[in-house]
Design a protein around this motif. Structure first.
Motif, PDB file in Angstrom:
ATOM      1  N   CYS A 200       2.729  -3.800 -13.509  1.00  0.00           N
ATOM      2  CA  CYS A 200       2.914  -4.830 -12.106  1.00  0.00           C
ATOM      3  C   CYS A 200       4.247  -5.323 -12.164  1.00  0.00           C
ATOM      4  O   CYS A 200       4.953  -5.321 -11.158  1.00  0.00           O
ATOM      5  CB  CYS A 200       1.849  -5.756 -11.976  1.00  0.00           C
ATOM      6  SG  CYS A 200       0.324  -4.980 -11.302  1.00  0.00           S
TER       7      CYS A 200
ATOM      8  N   TRP B 133       6.824  -2.580 -11.235  1.00  0.00           N
ATOM      9  CA  TRP B 133       6.656  -2.383  -9.904  1.00  0.00           C
ATOM     10  C   TRP B 133       7.428  -3.347  -9.005  1.00  0.00           C
ATOM     11  O   TRP B 133       7.869  -3.126  -8.245  1.00  0.00           O
ATOM     12  CB  TRP B 133       5.162  -2.006  -9.530  1.00  0.00           C
ATOM     13  CG  TRP B 133       4.782  -0.997 -10.098  1.00  0.00           C
ATOM     14  CD1 TRP B 133       5.306   0.264 -10.363  1.00  0.00           C
ATOM     15  CD2 TRP B 133       3.285  -0.464  -9.999  1.00  0.00           C
ATOM     16  NE1 TRP B 133       4.315   1.201 -10.668  1.00  0.00           N
ATOM     17  CE2 TRP B 133       2.986   0.811 -10.329  1.00  0.00           C
ATOM     18  CE3 TRP B 133       2.066  -1.107  -9.758  1.00  0.00           C
ATOM     19  CZ2 TRP B 133       1.877   1.126 -10.505  1.00  0.00           C
ATOM     20  CZ3 TRP B 133       0.730  -0.781  -9.570  1.00  0.00           C
ATOM     21  CH2 TRP B 133       0.857   0.959 -10.145  1.00  0.00           C
TER      22      TRP B 133
ATOM     23  N   ARG C  83      -3.627  -1.070  -8.676  1.00  0.00           N
ATOM     24  CA  ARG C  83      -3.374  -1.201  -7.306  1.00  0.00           C
ATOM     25  C   ARG C  83      -4.640  -1.939  -6.878  1.00  0.00           C
ATOM     26  O   ARG C  83      -4.426  -2.900  -5.871  1.00  0.00           O
ATOM     27  CB  ARG C  83      -3.418   0.072  -6.659  1.00  0.00           C
ATOM     28  CG  ARG C  83      -3.427   0.235  -5.221  1.00  0.00           C
ATOM     29  CD  ARG C  83      -4.325   1.529  -4.579  1.00  0.00           C
ATOM     30  NE  ARG C  83      -5.575   1.748  -4.955  1.00  0.00           N
ATOM     31  CZ  ARG C  83      -6.213   2.890  -5.090  1.00  0.00           C
ATOM     32  NH1 ARG C  83      -5.280   3.896  -4.619  1.00  0.00           N
ATOM     33  NH2 ARG C  83      -7.495   3.075  -5.442  1.00  0.00           N
ATOM     34  N   ASP C  84      -5.818  -1.677  -7.319  1.00  0.00           N
ATOM     35  CA  ASP C  84      -7.293  -2.420  -6.698  1.00  0.00           C
ATOM     36  C   ASP C  84      -6.644  -3.911  -7.034  1.00  0.00           C
ATOM     37  O   ASP C  84      -7.376  -4.521  -6.147  1.00  0.00           O
ATOM     38  CB  ASP C  84      -8.360  -1.951  -7.341  1.00  0.00           C
ATOM     39  CG  ASP C  84      -8.457  -0.326  -6.949  1.00  0.00           C
ATOM     40  OD1 ASP C  84      -7.940   0.027  -6.163  1.00  0.00           O
ATOM     41  OD2 ASP C  84      -9.395  -0.029  -7.470  1.00  0.00           O
TER      42      ASP C  84
ATOM     43  N   LEU D 151       2.493   1.685  -3.343  1.00  0.00           N
ATOM     44  CA  LEU D 151       1.796   1.927  -4.410  1.00  0.00           C
ATOM     45  C   LEU D 151       1.141   3.374  -4.515  1.00  0.00           C
ATOM     46  O   LEU D 151       0.850   3.886  -5.368  1.00  0.00           O
ATOM     47  CB  LEU D 151       0.482   0.897  -4.698  1.00  0.00           C
ATOM     48  CG  LEU D 151       1.085  -0.848  -4.858  1.00  0.00           C
ATOM     49  CD1 LEU D 151      -0.414  -1.520  -4.770  1.00  0.00           C
ATOM     50  CD2 LEU D 151       1.467  -0.548  -6.482  1.00  0.00           C
TER      51      LEU D 151
ATOM     52  N   ILE E 233       1.393   5.751  -7.717  1.00  0.00           N
ATOM     53  CA  ILE E 233       0.109   6.409  -8.369  1.00  0.00           C
ATOM     54  C   ILE E 233       0.448   7.907  -8.145  1.00  0.00           C
ATOM     55  O   ILE E 233      -0.150   8.745  -9.051  1.00  0.00           O
ATOM     56  CB  ILE E 233      -0.990   6.062  -7.415  1.00  0.00           C
ATOM     57  CG1 ILE E 233      -1.513   4.488  -7.590  1.00  0.00           C
ATOM     58  CG2 ILE E 233      -2.338   7.071  -7.662  1.00  0.00           C
ATOM     59  CD1 ILE E 233      -2.447   3.884  -6.662  1.00  0.00           C
TER      60      ILE E 233
ATOM     61  N   ALA F 257       0.963  -1.316  -0.207  1.00  0.00           N
ATOM     62  CA  ALA F 257      -0.180  -0.019  -0.056  1.00  0.00           C
ATOM     63  C   ALA F 257       0.827   1.181  -0.218  1.00  0.00           C
ATOM     64  O   ALA F 257       0.568   2.379  -0.913  1.00  0.00           O
ATOM     65  CB  ALA F 257      -0.864  -0.018   1.257  1.00  0.00           C
TER      66      ALA F 257
ATOM     67  N   LEU G  20       3.295  -8.809  -6.600  1.00  0.00           N
ATOM     68  CA  LEU G  20       3.038  -7.656  -7.907  1.00  0.00           C
ATOM     69  C   LEU G  20       3.385  -8.698  -8.804  1.00  0.00           C
ATOM     70  O   LEU G  20       2.646  -8.478 -10.252  1.00  0.00           O
ATOM     71  CB  LEU G  20       4.251  -6.483  -7.645  1.00  0.00           C
ATOM     72  CG  LEU G  20       3.736  -5.413  -6.676  1.00  0.00           C
ATOM     73  CD1 LEU G  20       4.934  -4.512  -6.309  1.00  0.00           C
ATOM     74  CD2 LEU G  20       2.628  -4.834  -7.085  1.00  0.00           C
TER      75      LEU G  20
ATOM     76  N   ARG H 253      -4.315   3.256 -10.434  1.00  0.00           N
ATOM     77  CA  ARG H 253      -5.460   2.924  -9.359  1.00  0.00           C
ATOM     78  C   ARG H 253      -6.065   1.631  -9.446  1.00  0.00           C
ATOM     79  O   ARG H 253      -6.410   0.808  -8.484  1.00  0.00           O
ATOM     80  CB  ARG H 253      -6.324   4.010  -8.996  1.00  0.00           C
ATOM     81  CG  ARG H 253      -5.779   5.238  -8.398  1.00  0.00           C
ATOM     82  CD  ARG H 253      -6.650   6.190  -8.202  1.00  0.00           C
ATOM     83  NE  ARG H 253      -6.272   7.458  -7.358  1.00  0.00           N
ATOM     84  CZ  ARG H 253      -5.554   8.483  -8.313  1.00  0.00           C
ATOM     85  NH1 ARG H 253      -5.600   8.497  -9.373  1.00  0.00           N
ATOM     86  NH2 ARG H 253      -5.249   9.460  -7.500  1.00  0.00           N
TER      87      ARG H 253
END
Length: 355
Positions: free
Chosen positions: A147, A150, A58-59, A36, A40, A33, A99, A55
């Motif tokens: 992802c 990331w 992320r969700d 991310l 974002i 969290a 991720l 987002r």
């Protein structure tokens, strides 16, 4: 660097000792969290559309799931370092695995044309609802790619000596290559199921699922601890056998699972014709009459015919044999007792699950 667990909006300190599964998941999700949120914000500053795109990514990452890969990595690490080593320094590495997993799920759902994942719309369906099918597929590919990038970024934040991180990275890369290789074979099998076999289906399970769900996360975790070559063979055997059993259970759930529990459509494997080990066994064990009825039957009838062949019973036996072999490999492995006990429990949870 996150130093908290998430329970709604409440934060708690991470215990500086072996943590419970619930606390571990909270710690990993807290790390994700925090990471991310910064990613974002950076994309939002470029263009609000990019912020919305991020987002959505992320969700998808935070949408729950079993978090098996960071869990196995944690116990691979804990098995080497013991019960009292603080976990904060390696949380980014555990988060990176989640991720990477999201990358794999998003692309897999697109290839399988799946409508739901974890009881929610898949990435390509989310984006298709905004601008149509072509946009949905294209955006889903990009979410998966994001992802994966990331994951690399978060892994690089792990606070460990450079030599240790090089070994960690080597195992991480091998895990990614094997997962992609297994996914390619999975796609190939769907395109030419007539030439597939039980043995080839097991090869797919070994690479697509076992290696990147259990075997390499365990090895990855041990490398985070500086490694112990005495564990390599035990973790390889445990990871391969329990990972294969995990996929065999998934094959069963893909035909007989309850969508309300699995979060995926009923009999998705039968709809797509995926040549799983279950389906290949059923074909091998079928009479000519059953093969003909299977070809002409609807989804419910096909599931019934598979059961009539005895293939599900054979799959259950294959799961049992693999779990026994995996646990035997742990029995003499030089790991800390709490890690051994946790891995025994995880073997059962991973292979006897309802979803």
């Amino acid at each position: 660097m996150a130093n908290h667990t998430l329970e709604g909006s409440r934060c708690e300190a991470i215990p500086r000792q072996s943590v419970s599964q619930r606390a571990l998941i909270g710690a990993v999700e807290g790390t994700l969290a925090d990471f991310l949120a910064s990613q974002i914000a950076a994309l939002d500053a470029v263009d609000p559309a990019l912020g919305g795109f991020a987002r959505t990514a992320r969700d998808l990452v935070m949408a729950g799931g079993k978090r098996l890969r960071p869990t196995f990595a944690y116990w691979g690490w804990r098995g080497v370092v013991g019960p009292t080593e603080p976990v904060e320094s390696v949380l980014p590495a555990f988060g990176a695995l989640e991720l990477m997993h999201t990358f794999a799920l998003v692309h897999d759902d697109l290839m399988d044309e799946s409508d739901t994942r974890r009881g929610r719309p898949t990435a390509h369906r989310i984006f298709a609802s905004q601008h149509g099918e072509h946009f949905g597929g294209s955006a889903a590919i990009l979410v998966g790619d994001l992802c994966l990038v990331w994951a690399d970024q978060l892994l690089s934040r792990t606070r460990l000596p450079a030599a240790t991180l090089l070994e960690v990275r080597d195992r991480y890369d091998r895990m990614r290559v094997e997962a992609i290789a297994g996914q390619y074979l999975d796609v190939l099998g769907e395109s030419d199921p007539a030439s597939w076999s039980v043995e080839r289906a097991l090869t797919v399970a070994r690479h697509k699922t076992a290696s990147y769900t259990i075997q390499w996360p365990l090895s990855f975790g041990a490398a985070l601890a500086g490694g112990d070559r005495r564990l390599d063979e035990a973790f390889r055997v445990y990871g391969t056998t329990i990972g294969e059993a995990f996929q065999l259970r998934d094959d069963m759930l893909g035909v007989y699972g309850d969508p309300a529990v699995t979060g995926k459509p009923a009999a998705d494997d039968l709809r797509t014709g995926k040549p799983t080990t279950l389906l290949m066994l059923a074909r091998r064990m079928s009479t000519d009459a059953q093969l003909a009825a299977f070809a002409d039957g609807d989804i419910a009838r096909r599931a019934q015919i598979i059961a009539e062949t005895g293939a599900p019973r054979r799959i259950e036996e294959m799961i049992r044999v693999r779990v026994d072999e995996g646990l035997a490999a742990l029995s003499e492995a030089p790991i800390h007792p709490d890690a051994r006990a946790a891995l025994i429990d995880l073997a059962t949870a991973a292979t006897q699950r309802p979803a």
